[in-house]
Design a protein around this motif. Sequence first.
Motif, mmCIF file in Angstrom:
data_model
loop_
_atom_site.group_PDB
_atom_site.id
_atom_site.type_symbol
_atom_site.label_atom_id
_atom_site.label_comp_id
_atom_site.label_asym_id
_atom_site.label_seq_id
_atom_site.Cartn_x
_atom_site.Cartn_y
_atom_site.Cartn_z
ATOM 1 N N LYS A 1 -2.304 5.831 -0.077
ATOM 2 C CA LYS A 1 -3.361 5.057 0.561
ATOM 3 C C LYS A 1 -3.023 4.800 2.027
ATOM 4 O O LYS A 1 -3.235 3.714 2.549
ATOM 5 C CB LYS A 1 -3.565 3.741 -0.182
ATOM 6 N N ARG B 1 -4.413 5.944 4.626
ATOM 7 C CA ARG B 1 -5.591 5.735 5.465
ATOM 8 C C ARG B 1 -5.976 4.266 5.525
ATOM 9 O O ARG B 1 -6.377 3.766 6.574
ATOM 10 C CB ARG B 1 -6.760 6.570 4.941
ATOM 11 N N ARG B 2 -5.872 3.579 4.396
ATOM 12 C CA ARG B 2 -6.187 2.155 4.399
ATOM 13 C C ARG B 2 -5.194 1.390 5.265
ATOM 14 O O ARG B 2 -5.576 0.478 6.011
ATOM 15 C CB ARG B 2 -6.159 1.611 2.972
ATOM 16 N N ARG B 3 -3.944 1.755 5.193
ATOM 17 C CA ARG B 3 -2.930 1.108 6.031
ATOM 18 C C ARG B 3 -3.208 1.371 7.508
ATOM 19 O O ARG B 3 -3.048 0.479 8.345
ATOM 20 C CB ARG B 3 -1.545 1.627 5.637
ATOM 21 N N ARG C 1 -6.148 1.926 8.838
ATOM 22 C CA ARG C 1 -7.318 1.133 9.225
ATOM 23 C C ARG C 1 -6.932 -0.317 9.487
ATOM 24 O O ARG C 1 -7.442 -0.944 10.432
ATOM 25 C CB ARG C 1 -8.389 1.214 8.129
ATOM 26 N N ILE D 1 0.846 -1.184 0.000
ATOM 27 C CA ILE D 1 0.000 0.000 0.000
ATOM 28 C C ILE D 1 0.887 1.242 0.000
ATOM 29 O O ILE D 1 1.744 1.410 0.848
ATOM 30 C CB ILE D 1 -0.930 0.000 1.226
#
Length: 512
Positions: free
Chosen positions: A160, A162-164, A166, A156
């Motif tokens: 990205k 934010r995805r990491r 989460r 990631i």
Amino acid sequence: MAQAIAPGRRSSLDSLADSSINSPTSPASPYSPSASISVLDSSSALVLLSNQDDQDSFDFSSDEEQEEHDPQLEIVKLVIPPLPATTVFLYLLAPYLRLGAILVPTGIFPLKFGLLHLFVAAALSLFSRNLWFLLARYLRKSTAEEIFLEIVAKGISRAKRRRRERIRRLLLCVTGLFRILLASMYLCASVNAVYPLLLAALPVQTRLITTLVSSLLISVVSLPKSLADKQVICTTWLSIILYTASLVAVLYNHTTGTAMPSPTLLQRGVLWNDTTSIAFSFATSLTVPLSASLAGRPSAPSNKTGRGTYFQMLSILSTIFAIILILPSMLMASSRNVPGTFSDTRNIIVHVLGASSLLLAIPSVLVSIPPLPVPLAVRRVCKLDVSKVTLIFVVVLLSLAPPSMATILNDLTLFLALTGTYFLPAWAHIIIHYFRRPISIVIPHSVPNTPQTIHTPSPPPSPDPLLQRKEKLLQRRRLGRRVLWDVGVWLLLLPISLFGTVWAGGRLFRKW
């Protein structure tokens, strides 16, 4: 143009372990302040190539790299502050002498099968701890969550993030949930061990009163925020001492002919049997942060190999001590004939000591739970630790769950404990060393001395034969060790872990 030596999955790392390139102060090290010019100015023919995927994904600068591997900053980032060897040994031994050790003698296995399962579970637990330690050292991580984040979210990119983040929070939630369930199960088992003795004195709401009083006792010693606090250390030592005292009392009752009852400490679900109870007794956690805290001590051996040997020695000693303290109760349980009664004073002492040992094991579990994200406004208004109070309240609430719900929670706790101890380290090892790009060692044909000579054509000389012989010698020396770890990992993953997962699924769906 450079000629690359095709490394094994671990051969490149193992070669670097004995080379000066692995030293942060070496001019050839990529972690030194002069990393940007080390390749041009160094006369060494060994060059460490960092993973190109990491650079493309996160675009770390040289300053960020230097900060990441600064020893002082690494100590600050530790989940557990630097601990002495005796304290690390304490936290490695303590998980073995809790509820699982008390449940082992209640099995109905013949002695020879019980002993076989005991030694196999101890060996697999020790092997898994070493896997966690080696993965943490290889990836330079200080928690198991960071290791899994490296596996799951490695590709990631920064865009990205934010995805990491989460995914990281999800991992922390799973870890926190497991420790909350574990603490509630310890509290429930401790209350179940003593509240039948109080029925005559407190016939009304005995369980509720006993649980509330026990929760007040553990809340006092669970307020510290670190396992390095003396209060938590002393409580954990006392828990082990009380377990040993209960074992001595059981031995005395056995020699004098006093029969011991087999109490039901918890509501066992469909996943609990003799085999899983023994496996649960050797379930562990906190291996990665404990190894990092030992390596972070200033007085610890500076050599990476020396630190690894030091931690592995502590891990082996803790496993041996656990076997010594669990084995007598299993031997006595095999010769038990007529069950005893709770009214016997000797049996009362045994159950009170065992319940106290479980109760004092809870603070170290609560302290290791990640804190809850409390808003700043609430923290300013409330002087109490809102996160810790909330966690204690949830633990007490879960310990008071009705039997139908308690069996489900205990099954979930058992599944998480066994998966985190035996399956996940093997799975992480396979992903990292079979499906991730390893660190490579290349031997360049020429190493220019100045930046101006980079584009100057020159006839490529042959690779240095001394470096080639050294690389082959290191690979030959570590071939047996690599084969041993790979065989152990594949045997741990297949068929033991896979068979256990299939069996658990069949039990949950009532197929067998």
